[in-house]
Design a protein around this motif. Structure first.
Motif, PDB file in Angstrom:
ATOM      1  N   GLN A  86       0.846  -1.187   0.000  1.00 57.58           N
ATOM      2  CA  GLN A  86       0.000   0.000   0.000  1.00 57.58           C
ATOM      3  C   GLN A  86       0.883   1.240   0.000  1.00 57.58           C
ATOM      4  O   GLN A  86       1.822   1.358   0.790  1.00 57.58           O
ATOM      5  CB  GLN A  86      -0.915   0.012   1.217  1.00 57.58           C
ATOM      6  N   GLY A  87       0.593   2.162  -0.927  1.00 64.95           N
ATOM      7  CA  GLY A  87       1.393   3.357  -1.073  1.00 64.95           C
ATOM      8  C   GLY A  87       1.179   4.367   0.043  1.00 64.95           C
ATOM      9  O   GLY A  87       0.182   4.320   0.771  1.00 64.95           O
ATOM     10  N   GLU A  88       2.128   5.292   0.149  1.00 66.21           N
ATOM     11  CA  GLU A  88       2.025   6.398   1.093  1.00 66.21           C
ATOM     12  C   GLU A  88       1.237   7.522   0.425  1.00 66.21           C
ATOM     13  O   GLU A  88       1.694   8.137  -0.539  1.00 66.21           O
ATOM     14  CB  GLU A  88       3.415   6.899   1.476  1.00 66.21           C
ATOM     15  N   VAL A  89       0.024   7.786   0.923  1.00 64.45           N
ATOM     16  CA  VAL A  89      -0.897   8.728   0.287  1.00 64.45           C
ATOM     17  C   VAL A  89      -1.293   9.802   1.300  1.00 64.45           C
ATOM     18  O   VAL A  89      -1.706   9.471   2.417  1.00 64.45           O
ATOM     19  CB  VAL A  89      -2.152   8.007  -0.243  1.00 64.45           C
ATOM     20  N   PRO A  90      -1.229  11.092   0.944  1.00 66.30           N
ATOM     21  CA  PRO A  90      -1.477  12.167   1.914  1.00 66.30           C
ATOM     22  C   PRO A  90      -2.942  12.523   2.115  1.00 66.30           C
ATOM     23  O   PRO A  90      -3.245  13.433   2.896  1.00 66.30           O
ATOM     24  CB  PRO A  90      -0.728  13.351   1.301  1.00 66.30           C
ATOM     25  N   VAL A  91      -3.876  11.841   1.434  1.00 62.66           N
ATOM     26  CA  VAL A  91      -5.298  12.165   1.566  1.00 62.66           C
ATOM     27  C   VAL A  91      -6.093  10.895   1.833  1.00 62.66           C
ATOM     28  O   VAL A  91      -5.611   9.782   1.600  1.00 62.66           O
ATOM     29  CB  VAL A  91      -5.847  12.864   0.295  1.00 62.66           C
ATOM     30  N   SER A  92      -7.346  11.074   2.286  1.00 59.46           N
ATOM     31  CA  SER A  92      -8.211   9.927   2.553  1.00 59.46           C
ATOM     32  C   SER A  92      -9.517   9.986   1.771  1.00 59.46           C
ATOM     33  O   SER A  92     -10.474   9.284   2.107  1.00 59.46           O
ATOM     34  CB  SER A  92      -8.511   9.823   4.061  1.00 59.46           C
ATOM     35  N   VAL A  93      -9.575  10.825   0.753  1.00 57.00           N
ATOM     36  CA  VAL A  93     -10.766  10.871  -0.095  1.00 57.00           C
ATOM     37  C   VAL A  93     -10.751   9.682  -1.052  1.00 57.00           C
ATOM     38  O   VAL A  93      -9.694   9.101  -1.325  1.00 57.00           O
ATOM     39  CB  VAL A  93     -10.831  12.192  -0.904  1.00 57.00           C
ATOM     40  N   THR A  94     -11.917   9.325  -1.561  1.00 52.85           N
ATOM     41  CA  THR A  94     -11.999   8.249  -2.542  1.00 52.85           C
ATOM     42  C   THR A  94     -11.301   8.658  -3.830  1.00 52.85           C
ATOM     43  O   THR A  94     -11.540   9.748  -4.361  1.00 52.85           O
ATOM     44  CB  THR A  94     -13.463   7.896  -2.830  1.00 52.85           C
ATOM     45  N   LEU A  95     -10.461   7.777  -4.326  1.00 50.01           N
ATOM     46  CA  LEU A  95      -9.756   8.007  -5.587  1.00 50.01           C
ATOM     47  C   LEU A  95     -10.465   7.246  -6.695  1.00 50.01           C
ATOM     48  O   LEU A  95     -10.845   6.081  -6.530  1.00 50.01           O
ATOM     49  CB  LEU A  95      -8.297   7.568  -5.459  1.00 50.01           C
ATOM     50  N   THR A  96     -10.647   7.884  -7.832  1.00 51.48           N
ATOM     51  CA  THR A  96     -11.490   7.337  -8.899  1.00 51.48           C
ATOM     52  C   THR A  96     -10.733   6.850 -10.119  1.00 51.48           C
ATOM     53  O   THR A  96     -11.241   6.027 -10.880  1.00 51.48           O
ATOM     54  CB  THR A  96     -12.497   8.401  -9.353  1.00 51.48           C
ATOM     55  N   ALA A  97      -9.520   7.360 -10.366  1.00 53.18           N
ATOM     56  CA  ALA A  97      -8.799   6.985 -11.586  1.00 53.18           C
ATOM     57  C   ALA A  97      -7.309   7.175 -11.396  1.00 53.18           C
ATOM     58  O   ALA A  97      -6.866   8.010 -10.601  1.00 53.18           O
ATOM     59  CB  ALA A  97      -9.288   7.816 -12.773  1.00 53.18           C
ATOM     60  N   VAL A  98      -6.526   6.405 -12.167  1.00 54.66           N
ATOM     61  CA  VAL A  98      -5.072   6.493 -12.110  1.00 54.66           C
ATOM     62  C   VAL A  98      -4.514   6.300 -13.516  1.00 54.66           C
ATOM     63  O   VAL A  98      -5.093   5.577 -14.326  1.00 54.66           O
ATOM     64  CB  VAL A  98      -4.492   5.439 -11.137  1.00 54.66           C
ATOM     65  N   TYR A  99      -3.386   6.972 -13.794  1.00 53.10           N
ATOM     66  CA  TYR A  99      -2.786   6.884 -15.131  1.00 53.10           C
ATOM     67  C   TYR A  99      -1.273   7.068 -15.024  1.00 53.10           C
ATOM     68  O   TYR A  99      -0.801   7.960 -14.308  1.00 53.10           O
ATOM     69  CB  TYR A  99      -3.371   7.961 -16.059  1.00 53.10           C
ATOM     70  N   PHE A 100      -0.541   6.219 -15.745  1.00 54.40           N
ATOM     71  CA  PHE A 100       0.919   6.303 -15.795  1.00 54.40           C
ATOM     72  C   PHE A 100       1.378   6.461 -17.240  1.00 54.40           C
ATOM     73  O   PHE A 100       1.281   5.517 -18.028  1.00 54.40           O
ATOM     74  CB  PHE A 100       1.547   5.037 -15.214  1.00 54.40           C
ATOM     75  N   PRO A 101       1.900   7.637 -17.624  1.00 51.35           N
ATOM     76  CA  PRO A 101       2.463   7.780 -18.968  1.00 51.35           C
ATOM     77  C   PRO A 101       3.861   7.185 -19.085  1.00 51.35           C
ATOM     78  O   PRO A 101       4.333   6.908 -20.182  1.00 51.35           O
ATOM     79  CB  PRO A 101       2.488   9.303 -19.170  1.00 51.35           C
ATOM     80  N   THR A 102       4.548   6.990 -17.949  1.00 50.19           N
ATOM     81  CA  THR A 102       5.872   6.369 -17.899  1.00 50.19           C
ATOM     82  C   THR A 102       5.884   5.387 -16.731  1.00 50.19           C
ATOM     83  O   THR A 102       4.984   5.415 -15.883  1.00 50.19           O
ATOM     84  CB  THR A 102       6.993   7.415 -17.710  1.00 50.19           C
ATOM     85  N   PRO A 103       6.879   4.525 -16.630  1.00 54.96           N
ATOM     86  CA  PRO A 103       6.901   3.566 -15.524  1.00 54.96           C
ATOM     87  C   PRO A 103       6.949   4.210 -14.140  1.00 54.96           C
ATOM     88  O   PRO A 103       6.426   3.638 -13.180  1.00 54.96           O
ATOM     89  CB  PRO A 103       8.177   2.750 -15.789  1.00 54.96           C
TER      90      PRO A 103
END
Length: 391
Positions: A86-103
């Motif tokens: 599990q990543g280190e995330v500074p917020v607790s709101v629901t996240l809806t989408a993720v995108y990686f243009p590079t690795p």
């Protein structure tokens, strides 16, 4: 092959819906005995069950999977999901989408207008933007557009009747956007972002509720609302943005379909074949095929960059919640009740897979004949060959 890791899977519904599903929490605070906790400043709690909680999107990055969901949880795992962190995330709101243009470089968006960024493949994240900042920027832009529109109307003589009607309609749209922006500013950071796309590690676009659309050209250090780039803007929810060849497409509420031929510098409104909401959109990364879908198994596809749309009979009674292009050129779509259909002829015919993934809102291929779906029950690993599904 280039670094557009997200192109094979984009297309998914960002709200949970149907069969008892409801909208996830859209507020920025929850009640406590001491008042309220601002989820935009509360780091996401690490829990053992993170991969099995509500997840809203999944992105394949090299041999890794990155999944995002409720309470700001971001999980990155190996392709088989046998080992996850599990990543280190500074917020607790629901996240809806993720995108990686590079690795290494990735972006995630979610409720309360949050935009997160990672430079280490998903291990740690920082907040770049939130809804309060967005509301301020949107209101400032709308006021500027209203002033420009009024100035043009006052100084332009001999307008045709058609031009006058167009300007009146534009003024009415801008007045609505101003009212909505002022109300949102009073309410606080409450409007969700629903999808994200990046051309590279600097140029990107986020979309969301009530016509929210913003862009960056410096990797998210600064963002600009681009309402002025959309032909006849309307306050409709934008559920998905995808790339198809050299075009970008946005799909959303009330049959909304937009196309950009210049990677977001301008947006053309397309003639829609459907008055209902498109919950999801997918496109062949190489171009030539784009499809949008929604309620009651509704599925339309285009072979000419969205100029014309053709219907396909999916046989589905439930809404189509998500879909993805696979590495072999075929694609799959998933209904809210878990039926998985695969098409190898660009949407002309579909074959149902015996395996099911109920409650899924996003799907991607892990490797040939292995899929990963995420949704209200966490992740599901689906093997196409032996038709099994593992939770």
């Amino acid at each position: 092959m280039d670094n557009r890791y997200g192109e094979h899977k984009k297309g998914k519904r960002k709200y949970l819906f149907g069969v008892g599903c409801v909208l996830l929490v859209l507020c920025s605070a929850i009640p406590t005995f001491g008042g309220a906790i601002d989820l935009l400043v509360m780091p996401s709690e690490k829990v053992e069950w993170a991969p099995y909680s509500i997840l809203m999107d999944v992105e394949r990055v090299d041999t890794r999977l990155v999944m995002v969901g409720e309470r700001g949880r971001i999980v990155f795992a190996d392709g088989e999901c046998t080992d996850w962190t599990q990543g280190e995330v500074p917020v607790s709101v629901t996240l809806t989408a993720v995108y990686f243009p590079t690795p290494d470089q990735g972006w995630a968006v979610g409720h309360d207008g949050v935009v997160l960024h990672t430079e280490d493949g998903g291990s740690t994240w920082e907040k770049q933007l939130d809804g309060t900042q967005i509301n301020e920027m949107v209101l400032a832009q709308i006021k500027q557009l209203i002033a420009q529109n009024n100035s043009f109307a006052e100084n332009e003589a001999g307008l045709t009747e058609e031009k006058q009607k167009d300007m009146e309609a534009e003024a009415e749209r801008l007045r609505y956007f101003q009212y909505d922006a002022e109300f949102s500013l009073q309410e606080g950071a409450s409007r969700p972002l629903l999808d994200v796309w990046f051309k590279n590690d600097r140029e990107g676009i986020v979309v969301g509720s009530y016509g929210l659309i913003l862009s960056t050209t410096d990797g998210g250090k600064t963002w600009q609302p681009i309402l002025d780039r959309v032909e006849k803007p309307e306050a409709r929810h934008f559920y998905g943005i995808i790339r198809c060849g050299d075009d970008l497409f946005i799909a959303g509420e009330s049959g909304t379909l937009l196309r950009s031929a210049d990677f977001g510098k301008s947006w053309q409104r397309l003639k829609s074949p459907y008055d209902g909401t498109f919950f999801s959109i997918i496109g062949d990364p190489s171009g030539g095929f784009v499809a949008a879908f929604g309620l009651k198994g509704t599925f339309f596809y285009s072979l000419d960059r969205g100029e014309t749309w053709l219907p396909s009979k999916t046989g589905l009674a439930a809404a189509i919640s998500c879909g993805a292009f696979l590495s072999d050129g075929s694609f799959v779509i998933v209904s809210v009740d878990g039926v998985i259909l695969r098409s190898k002829d660009r949407g002309k015919t579909f074959t149902a897979l015996p395996a099911k993934a109920p409650g899924s809102v996003a799907i991607t291929d892990v490797r040939r004949d292995v899929l990963m779906a995420v949704g209200i029950m966490g992740f599901s690993r689906i093997e196409i060959n032996n038709q099994s599904s593992e939770k």
